[in-house]
Design an enzyme around this catalytic site. Structure first.
Site: not given
Ligand code: TYM
Length: 337
Positions: A116, A199, A202
């Protein structure tokens, strides 16, 4: 709830509005199953959601929306304890103790954080995001959870939880239960429909590969029909060589309760188009009553808030006791009342 049932705990972020099929198949389905066999605690982790910037009104609305979806998916407040993380202040309090027990290098090795922060740049990354897994550790340890149902992407965080529980227990005496991760192999990682190497998430670069549970059936059907497959035509489960088709088969099998072998036989000689059209229908049939139930809860915020109030009260009873024991163990002077 008989006290001899093992404890389960899990948390889910209220960040995206709608949950997606990965959340449901990887985690929420397991929450629903474990409430039958465990003394289960499930939390909408709004404090975790704050690790990235949130519009206050949207965060508040999404917290109710997340709760409504968990109830619509089958969580039963009579069978489990469902609550909002910030309603139980012990999470942040134990989080601090855990922060002080975690090595900087240890936290730096968390792959989710590395991914991230690499994506958004160090300047835009909060310290909260860095210590996020440590708050997750506190979530789990407060409830003496034995089992933690999650998707594969959370495995490292549960490993950290085990390490910190063992470290605390070794340093201060037996205080915390060391939990086991509970990942269902078949559905622990549901893949993006557009890029079956990653994967379903969102934070994906395009929404086209994500099937949101609250999407209109037409929207989901379109996404499923344009799922990336391969240049063969045979419908066979082979995650290495045919990740796209295998992912579709996993979703199909799990939502219908059919085996993958049964589906392979049923689709022998048929093309990918037939599989996708039928899967779109399977998803639509599952999602229609789900959306309806979620809508009913959202239309009745009083009931929803009542469920959360009761959940927080039950959670606090357990959490307060664990926190008091931990405070005592580390040598914090008790306040006189
Ligand atoms: P979150 O909110 O990102 O995701 C919620 C759950 O959904 C699972 N999941 C998936 N499973 C299979 N395939 C996918 N593509 C997929 N995408 C998401 C996640 O593994 C997760 O179980 N850090 C956690 C929230 C958390 C937590 C906790 C979990 C906070 N405290 C304590 C367990 C225990 C998270 O961000 O999940």
């Amino acid at each position: 709830m008989p006290a001899d049932r093992p404890r389960a705990f899990s948390g889910i972020q209220p960040t995206a509005g709608s949950f997606h099929l990965g959340n449901y198949l990887g985690a929420i389905r397991q929450y629903v199953a474990l409430q039958e066999t465990h003394d289960a605690f499930y939390s909408v982790v709004d404090l975790h959601a704050m690790t990235i910037p949130q519009d206050p009104a949207v965060l508040r609305a999404n917290t109710r929306l997340a709760t409504a979806q968990l109830l619509a998916a089958g969580l039963d407040p009579e069978r489990c304890t469902l609550f909002v993380q910030s309603h139980v202040p012990e999470h942040a309090q134990l989080g601090w103790l855990m922060n002080c027990l975690t090595g900087f290098g240890e936290a730096s090795r968390m792959t989710q954080f590395k991914d991230k922060s690499a994506r958004q740049g160090a300047e835009r990354t909060s310290v909260g995001l860095f210590t996020y897994p440590v708050l997750q550790v506190a979530d789990i340890l407060l409830y003496h959870a034995r089992h933690v149902p999650v998707g594969e992407d959370q495995r490292q965080h549960i490993e950290l939880t085990r390490d910190l529980a063992e470290r605390f227990n070794a340093r201060y005496g037996d205080t915390f239960t060391v939990p086991d991760v509970h990942i269902v192999k078949e559905t622990g990682k549901i893949y993006d429909l557009q890029d079956p190497a990653v994967k379903m998430s969102k934070s994906a670069s395009t929404p086209k590969g994500i099937v949101n549970l609250l999407d209109e059936p037409g929207v989901s059907a379109k996404k499923i029909r344009s799922a990336v497959t391969d240049t063969e035509t045979v419908i066979r489960f082979d995650p290495e060589r045919k990740p796209g088709v295998s992912n579709l088969l996993t979703v199909y099998a799990t939502l219908t309760g059919r085996t993958v072998a049964d589906l392979e036989a049923a689709y022998e000689g048929k093309g990918y188009g037939a599989l996708k059209t039928d899967l779109a229908q399977v998803v639509a049939d599952w999602a229609a009553p789900f959306r309806e139930r979620a809508r009913e809860y959202l239309d009745d915020p009083e009931t929803l808030d009542g469920i959360l109030a009761k959940g927080a009260e039950k959670a606090r009873t357990v959490a307060a006791e664990t926190l008091a024991a931990a405070y005592d163990r580390v040598g914090l002077l008790p306040a006189k009342h």
